[in-house]
Enzyme design. Structure first.
Site, PDB file in Angstrom:
ATOM      1  N   ARG A  77       0.860  -1.181   0.000  1.00 14.85           N
ATOM      2  CA  ARG A  77       0.000   0.000   0.000  1.00 14.85           C
ATOM      3  C   ARG A  77       0.902   1.239   0.000  1.00 14.85           C
ATOM      4  O   ARG A  77       1.682   1.439   0.938  1.00 14.85           O
ATOM      5  CB  ARG A  77      -0.915  -0.010   1.231  1.00 14.85           C
ATOM      6  CG  ARG A  77      -1.741   1.233   1.337  1.00 14.85           C
ATOM      7  CD  ARG A  77      -2.780   1.230   2.455  1.00 14.85           C
ATOM      8  NE  ARG A  77      -3.354   2.552   2.470  1.00 14.85           N
ATOM      9  CZ  ARG A  77      -3.204   3.439   3.450  1.00 14.85           C
ATOM     10  NH1 ARG A  77      -2.561   3.120   4.566  1.00 14.85           N
ATOM     11  NH2 ARG A  77      -3.717   4.647   3.342  1.00 14.85           N
ATOM     12  N   HIS A 131      -2.853  10.965   0.163  1.00  7.13           N
ATOM     13  CA  HIS A 131      -2.389  10.804   1.542  1.00  7.13           C
ATOM     14  C   HIS A 131      -1.791  12.149   1.962  1.00  7.13           C
ATOM     15  O   HIS A 131      -0.603  12.277   2.226  1.00  7.13           O
ATOM     16  CB  HIS A 131      -1.379   9.658   1.643  1.00  7.13           C
ATOM     17  CG  HIS A 131      -1.122   9.149   3.024  1.00  7.13           C
ATOM     18  ND1 HIS A 131      -1.252   7.829   3.390  1.00  7.13           N
ATOM     19  CD2 HIS A 131      -0.727   9.779   4.147  1.00  7.13           C
ATOM     20  CE1 HIS A 131      -0.931   7.663   4.665  1.00  7.13           C
ATOM     21  NE2 HIS A 131      -0.605   8.854   5.156  1.00  7.13           N
ATOM     22  N   GLU A 168      -7.377   8.639   5.725  1.00  7.27           N
ATOM     23  CA  GLU A 168      -7.716   9.338   6.975  1.00  7.27           C
ATOM     24  C   GLU A 168      -8.224  10.763   6.746  1.00  7.27           C
ATOM     25  O   GLU A 168      -7.565  11.736   7.134  1.00  7.27           O
ATOM     26  CB  GLU A 168      -6.504   9.353   7.909  1.00  7.27           C
ATOM     27  CG  GLU A 168      -6.023   7.968   8.282  1.00  7.27           C
ATOM     28  CD  GLU A 168      -4.799   7.979   9.193  1.00  7.27           C
ATOM     29  OE1 GLU A 168      -4.392   9.065   9.648  1.00  7.27           O
ATOM     30  OE2 GLU A 168      -4.257   6.898   9.464  1.00  7.27           O
ATOM     31  N   ASN A 200      -7.313   2.203   9.744  1.00  9.59           N
ATOM     32  CA  ASN A 200      -5.987   2.436  10.316  1.00  9.59           C
ATOM     33  C   ASN A 200      -6.165   2.509  11.819  1.00  9.59           C
ATOM     34  O   ASN A 200      -6.786   3.440  12.333  1.00  9.59           O
ATOM     35  CB  ASN A 200      -5.409   3.762   9.816  1.00  9.59           C
ATOM     36  CG  ASN A 200      -5.065   3.729   8.336  1.00  9.59           C
ATOM     37  OD1 ASN A 200      -5.167   2.680   7.693  1.00  9.59           O
ATOM     38  ND2 ASN A 200      -4.661   4.852   7.798  1.00  9.59           N
ATOM     39  N   TYR A 213      -4.434   2.450  15.680  1.00 15.02           N
ATOM     40  CA  TYR A 213      -3.234   2.558  16.520  1.00 15.02           C
ATOM     41  C   TYR A 213      -3.555   2.396  18.005  1.00 15.02           C
ATOM     42  O   TYR A 213      -2.873   1.699  18.731  1.00 15.02           O
ATOM     43  CB  TYR A 213      -2.516   3.893  16.272  1.00 15.02           C
ATOM     44  CG  TYR A 213      -1.894   3.924  14.891  1.00 15.02           C
ATOM     45  CD1 TYR A 213      -0.606   3.454  14.684  1.00 15.02           C
ATOM     46  CD2 TYR A 213      -2.622   4.350  13.782  1.00 15.02           C
ATOM     47  CE1 TYR A 213      -0.040   3.420  13.412  1.00 15.02           C
ATOM     48  CE2 TYR A 213      -2.069   4.320  12.499  1.00 15.02           C
ATOM     49  CZ  TYR A 213      -0.780   3.847  12.331  1.00 15.02           C
ATOM     50  OH  TYR A 213      -0.234   3.805  11.067  1.00 15.02           O
ATOM     51  N   GLU A 242      -3.489   0.102   8.154  1.00 14.09           N
ATOM     52  CA  GLU A 242      -2.309   0.548   8.906  1.00 14.09           C
ATOM     53  C   GLU A 242      -2.446   0.056  10.336  1.00 14.09           C
ATOM     54  O   GLU A 242      -3.537   0.115  10.914  1.00 14.09           O
ATOM     55  CB  GLU A 242      -2.203   2.082   8.977  1.00 14.09           C
ATOM     56  CG  GLU A 242      -1.730   2.746   7.723  1.00 14.09           C
ATOM     57  CD  GLU A 242      -1.614   4.267   7.884  1.00 14.09           C
ATOM     58  OE1 GLU A 242      -1.389   4.770   9.013  1.00 14.09           O
ATOM     59  OE2 GLU A 242      -1.759   4.955   6.857  1.00 14.09           O
TER      60      GLU A 242
END
Ligand code: IFM
Length: 484
Positions: free
Chosen positions: A93, A137, A182, A314, A316, A388
């Site tokens: 990606r 991005h 995002e 994504n 985290y 991600e």
């Protein structure tokens, strides 16, 4: 180029059997983004992006770091693709830099820019890896920001034109396309808190930006599908979203309401229009003092909710919030500027007291499970990918190796949570580690290292970290081998 030979990259004569086994067709990938790795920001006619401007503005990026040299991937992409091949990953990606294709954000495309991605895609394919581009991005051409940026409706149309150009050139070789990465960060960090480019602090503009980003997504997705139909391809189009679980700090009404508000601003503001074609009522009420949503025009929500072939997540960390300001203020939390600041000024991020990464982000893999299962419950049938997941730690190269045990533990725990979500019925089809390489971590510059491969920015030597060797074993085995 790399300080390790292929032989050391996790390949053993007989692959061990995994204890935690993922489905046979599970996609194992790594992810990067153009501005974070490419460097060469003024080469071959590339125009300036909002991040070039932001980096050049004193005090905006730590250490005065800029998009150069980054990982010099623009020149070293062949070595980086060879590294991926040696790691054994199945998908890459990456993102395409709009200012390399249209330096002014509109008009005739620049052949040199298209040629670069042409060569990259061919090289990735030759290595037996599936290319997964993201069209945006965060590197908006500065010329479009000068005309108002994402709060300006016209930017959505420019984005769709750019998507058409890129698809026309690369669509014969690529199946999986993501439009945006995002959009929450683009809208709220870029236009509300201003900690990301273009650094504006205009809450109403941030809400308009969020809408126009999604409109751009819908227009681009429709354009790609139409071009694909004409050419007899079957592109799969999605969007990548940093959805997370927002937990109330206590069970008090104030904290539960704080969690509801942040969930609306962070998650549902995107997922509801994208999947259901409507904005959440509670969000519109919460922000009514800031915007009347007059930027939503007839037909917009239909375009935005064009069916998604997939959604990228994504993930985290989860976050904890409180409606009581006295609960905020820990030194370990990232800057308060990172909190959404649109109609939620009384809400604070709370430190849950868990171990944190070098970003100050709490480590709690149960948030991955909760985020994925919640999406699957709210939007049944939506195909998901973790696009991600990873962690920054203060890595050091010692005798040619990086013993990043904390990152291995983080990845291991999060992959187990991903597996548990699949077992619970979540239609999750792949996982991309963030990131292949250490890279430019936006306003924090080069100080934060997320790679499974270490990059010495001066010499450009790559050193596969222990986490890279570990991930390579996972990928080759199709699952996690052994106990953590
Ligand atoms: O580096 C970023 C990436 O660009 C977008 N997702 C989060 C990563 C870590 O902050």
């Amino acid at each position: 180029m790399t300080s390790q030979s292929t032989a050391s990259l996790g390949q053993t004569e007989e692959e061990p059997k995994p204890d935690i086994h993922f489905p046979e067709d599970f996609v194992w990938g790594v992810a990067t983004a153009s501005f974070q790795i490419e460097g060469a920001t003024t080469e071959d006619g590339r125009g300036p992006s909002i991040w070039d401007t932001f980096c050049a503005t004193p005090g905006k990026v730590e250490n005065g770091d800029t998009g150069d040299p980054a990982c010099d991937h623009y020149h070293r992409y062949r070595d980086d693709v060879a590294l991926m091949r040696d790691l054994g990953v199945g998908a890459y990606r990456f993102s395409i830099a709009w200012p390399r294709i249209q330096p002014e954000g509109k008009g005739k495309p620049l052949e040199a820019g298209l040629d670069f991605y042409d060569r990259l895609v061919d090289c990735v394919l030759e290595a037996g890896i599936d290319p997964w581009p993201t069209l945006y991005h965060w590197d908006l051409p500065q010329a479009l920001e000068d005309e108002g940026g994402w709060p300006n409706r016209d930017t959505a149309k420019r984005f769709a034109d750019y998507a058409e150009i890129v698809y026309s050139r690369l669509g014969d070789r690529i199946t999986h396309w993501n439009t945006l990465n995002e959009p929450w960060c683009s809208a709220f960090l870029g236009y509300a808190s201003g900690v990301h480019a273009p650094g504006r602090r205009e809450p109403a503009a941030a809400l308009a930006a969020a809408h126009h980003l999604m409109l751009g997504h819908g227009l681009a997705a429709n354009a790609i599908r139409e071009l694909g139909r004409q050419a007899g391809h079957a592109p799969k189009v999605g969007i990548v979203h940093n959805q997370t679980t927002v937990r109330p700090y206590t069970d008090s009404e104030a904290d539960r309401d704080a969690a509801r508000r942040i969930d609306a601003l962070r998650n549902r503001i995107f997922t509801e229009p994208l999947v259901k074609g409507r904005y959440p009522e509670d969000l519109l009420a919460d922000v009514s003092g800031i915007s009347d949503y007059g930027f939503v025009k007839d037909g917009d929500l239909e375009i935005i909710s064009t069916p998604l072939d997939m959604m990228g997540v994504n993930f985290y960390n989860p976050s904890w919030v409180s409606g009581n300001r006295e609960n905020g203020g820990s030194d370990r939390l990232p800057s308060e500027d990172y909190s959404p600041s649109v109609g939620s000024e009384h809400v604070v991020d709370v430190d849950p007291g868990l171990p944190v990464t070098a970003m100050g982000w709490p480590i709690d893999a149960s948030g991955m499970y909760d985020t994925l299962t919640r999406l699957a419950n709210d939007y049944p049938g939506l195909t998901l990918y973790v696009t991600e997941n990873g962690a920054a730690f203060d890595d050091k190269v010692v005798d040619g190796a990086v013993h990043d045990t904390e990152r291995i533990a983080y990845l291991d725990a999060h992959l187990r949570a991903v597996h548990a979500a699949i077992e619970a019925g979540v239609p999750l089809k792949g996982y991309f580690a963030w990131s292949l390489l250490d890279n430019f971590e936006w306003a924090l510059g080069y100080g934060k290292r997320f790679g499974i491969v270490h990059v010495d920015y001066e010499s450009q030597v790559r050193t596969v970290k222990d986490s890279g060797l570990w991930y390579s074993r996972v990928v080759r085995a199709g699952g996690i081998v052994g106990q953590q």
